[in-house]
Design an enzyme around this catalytic site. Structure first.
Site, PDB file in Angstrom:
ATOM      1  N   HIS A   1       0.860  -1.187   0.000  1.00 23.45           N
ATOM      2  CA  HIS A   1       0.000   0.000   0.000  1.00 23.45           C
ATOM      3  C   HIS A   1       0.894   1.234   0.000  1.00 23.45           C
ATOM      4  O   HIS A   1       1.777   1.353   0.855  1.00 23.45           O
ATOM      5  CB  HIS A   1      -0.877   0.042   1.256  1.00 23.45           C
ATOM      6  CG  HIS A   1      -1.775  -1.140   1.402  1.00 23.45           C
ATOM      7  ND1 HIS A   1      -3.086  -1.144   1.002  1.00 23.45           N
ATOM      8  CD2 HIS A   1      -1.545  -2.388   1.898  1.00 23.45           C
ATOM      9  CE1 HIS A   1      -3.628  -2.317   1.257  1.00 23.45           C
ATOM     10  NE2 HIS A   1      -2.716  -3.102   1.797  1.00 23.45           N
TER      11      HIS A   1
ATOM     12  N   HIS B   1      -8.236 -10.892  -0.145  1.00 19.08           N
ATOM     13  CA  HIS B   1      -8.175 -10.637   1.305  1.00 19.08           C
ATOM     14  C   HIS B   1      -9.100 -11.681   1.922  1.00 19.08           C
ATOM     15  O   HIS B   1     -10.320 -11.524   1.935  1.00 19.08           O
ATOM     16  CB  HIS B   1      -8.643  -9.215   1.649  1.00 19.08           C
ATOM     17  CG  HIS B   1      -8.532  -8.926   3.111  1.00 19.08           C
ATOM     18  ND1 HIS B   1      -7.634  -8.027   3.639  1.00 19.08           N
ATOM     19  CD2 HIS B   1      -9.176  -9.467   4.177  1.00 19.08           C
ATOM     20  CE1 HIS B   1      -7.735  -8.017   4.963  1.00 19.08           C
ATOM     21  NE2 HIS B   1      -8.676  -8.878   5.315  1.00 19.08           N
TER      22      HIS B   1
ATOM     23  N   ASP C   1       2.685  -6.117   2.711  1.00 20.00           N
ATOM     24  CA  ASP C   1       1.450  -5.479   3.175  1.00 20.00           C
ATOM     25  C   ASP C   1       1.779  -4.218   3.977  1.00 20.00           C
ATOM     26  O   ASP C   1       1.029  -3.846   4.880  1.00 20.00           O
ATOM     27  CB  ASP C   1       0.582  -6.434   3.988  1.00 20.00           C
ATOM     28  CG  ASP C   1      -0.858  -5.938   4.118  1.00 20.00           C
ATOM     29  OD1 ASP C   1      -1.252  -5.026   3.366  1.00 20.00           O
ATOM     30  OD2 ASP C   1      -1.580  -6.452   4.987  1.00 20.00           O
TER      31      ASP C   1
ATOM     32  N   LYS D   1      -8.131  -7.256  -7.102  1.00 13.22           N
ATOM     33  CA  LYS D   1      -8.150  -7.551  -5.667  1.00 13.22           C
ATOM     34  C   LYS D   1      -9.575  -7.698  -5.166  1.00 13.22           C
ATOM     35  O   LYS D   1     -10.419  -6.834  -5.394  1.00 13.22           O
ATOM     36  CB  LYS D   1      -7.456  -6.403  -4.918  1.00 13.22           C
ATOM     37  CG  LYS D   1      -7.440  -6.521  -3.407  1.00 13.22           C
ATOM     38  CD  LYS D   1      -6.354  -7.446  -2.897  1.00 13.22           C
ATOM     39  CE  LYS D   1      -6.484  -7.723  -1.408  1.00 13.22           C
ATOM     40  NZ  LYS D   1      -5.753  -6.802  -0.577  1.00 13.22           N
TER      41      LYS D   1
HETATM   42  O1  DOR Z   1      -3.797  -4.013   8.164  1.00 15.27           O
HETATM   43  C1  DOR Z   1      -4.231  -3.769   7.058  1.00 15.27           C
HETATM   44  N1  DOR Z   1      -4.101  -2.549   6.503  1.00 15.27           N
HETATM   45  N2  DOR Z   1      -4.869  -4.740   6.386  1.00 15.27           N
HETATM   46  C2  DOR Z   1      -5.495  -4.494   5.236  1.00 15.27           C
HETATM   47  O2  DOR Z   1      -6.067  -5.401   4.701  1.00 15.27           O
HETATM   48  C3  DOR Z   1      -5.536  -3.134   4.670  1.00 15.27           C
HETATM   49  C4  DOR Z   1      -4.421  -2.340   5.138  1.00 15.27           C
HETATM   50  C5  DOR Z   1      -4.584  -0.866   4.863  1.00 15.27           C
HETATM   51  O3  DOR Z   1      -4.938  -0.497   3.747  1.00 15.27           O
HETATM   52  O4  DOR Z   1      -4.337  -0.067   5.775  1.00 15.27           O
HETATM   53 ZN    ZN Z   2      -2.937  -5.092   2.192  1.00  9.11          ZN
END
Ligand code: DOR
Ligand code: ZN
Length: 349
Positions: free
Chosen positions: A18, A137, A247, A100
């Protein structure tokens, strides 16, 4: 490994990342681009990236933030109940690499996600035909214990999905449980999985040791030790469908340290040292290059990188935070000592 504890491996890629948008994007993209050649970019922006045009515009912003670093963002599409096979084929044509699946309500910015997987069956059919991977997910939503959501997703959603779309490539993102580790290790060639550094390094005690520690809170949530051990066993095995996906999910300090703190750990800056610590703890450093640099591109059908990086066992202290002093970004393990470091960041293009 030679005597000064240096490890030379093929340039790695991050298969789950991200980077957000705006100022946060400008802060975090250079961290990833300093080490990784490619990264799969998650589409859960506000609003989400739901078509090819949005993905391409977002890609340009990421490339600009990487400056002269040789870095390729691999773009993904956010599936909604309204996604059509036409949207999928347009995205594929435009170079979007995967789509996704966020079950609606499962995590950050997933409100527009899929309410029932049956609603996207035609799009999944198109993806199967176009050989476009589905990134999942894998957590059920609703009134289910937060620690049981992944295992239940495998039984209730994933197994039937794989049966209905036997040729669809599926990546189980950020797996956290023994059930997921067992499932992926016995699954067919079209099923892969990513694993984060935090799920290899910590069990759920980390969130609650001596107080509430929001920087260890992510989704899927950290699980009990038995599950962490199963993930370590999987990365130490010869399964070649398991690969690096940090992640890394940046949220500002105010958003994390709040009475309803956001889920996500920031790990992009120091992902290599974190993973190396986990692999070394189970004497699996010999499996690290495949995990970081081979299994991902092999699964996606992309070429492996040809450049190399050097990793050195030499301790250093991670900064307490990055960016804006008024509302900084606090990394996982902020201010702590790490045992490994990247010796030479990659060359500029
Ligand atoms: O901990 C997480 N943060 N899990 C996710 O699935 C999304 C991610 C986020 O975008 O902050
Ligand atoms: Zn993620």
């Amino acid at each position: 490994m030679n005597s000064d504890m240096t490890l030379t491996i093929t340039q790695p890629d991050d298969w789950h990342l991200h980077v957000r948008d705006g100022d946060m994007l400008k802060l975090v993209v250079p961290h990833t681009a300093a080490v990784f050649k490619r990264a799969i970019i998650m589409p859960n922006l506000k609003p989400p990236i739901t078509n090819a045009a949005m993905a391409n515009a977002y890609k340009k912003r990421i490339v600009a933030a990487a400056g002269n670093q040789d870095f390729t963002p691999l773009m993904t599409l956010y599936l909604t109940d309204e996604t059509t096979p036409n949207i999928i084929s347009e995205a594929k044509e435009a170079g979007v690499i995967a789509a996704k699946l966020y079950p609606a309500g499962a995590t950050t910015n997933s409100a527009a996600g899929v309410t029932d997987v049956k609603k996207i069956y035609q799009s999944l059919e198109a993806m199967q035909q176009l050989n476009m991977p589905l990134l999942v997910h894998g957590e059920v939503t609703g009134d289910v214990d937060v620690f049981d959501r992944e295992a239940m997703y495998i039984d209730n959603i994933l197994i039937p999905l794989v049966k209905n779309f036997p040729a669809l490539k599926i990546v189980m993102e950020h797996i956290t449980t023994q059930q997921a580790a067992e499932y992926v290790s016995q699954a067919g060639e079209n099923i892969g999985a990513t694993i984060t550094p935090q799920h290899l390094l910590y069990n759920r005690n980390a969130i609650l040791s001596g107080g509430i520690r929001p920087h260890y809170y992510c989704l899927p949530i950290l699980k009990r030790e038995q599950h962490r051990q199963a993930l370590l066993a999987l990365v130490g095995s010869d399964c070649n469908r398991v690969f690096l996906g940090t992640d890394s999910a940046p949220h500002s300090q105010h958003a994390k340290e709040s009475d309803c703190g956001c889920a996500g750990c920031y790990s992009a800056y120091h992902a290599m040292p974190l993973y190396l610590e986990a692999f070394e703890s189970v004497n699996a450093l010999d499996k690290f290059e495949a995990f970081a640099s081979f299994n991902g591109p092999d699964f996606y059908g992309l070429p492996r990188n040809t450049s190399k990086i050097q990793l050195q066992k030499k301790s250093w202290t991670l900064p307490e935070s990055f960016g804006d002093a008024a509302d900084p970004l606090v990394p996982l393990k902020a201010g702590e000592t790490l045992q490994w470091q990247v010796k030479n960041s990659k060359e500029a293009k």
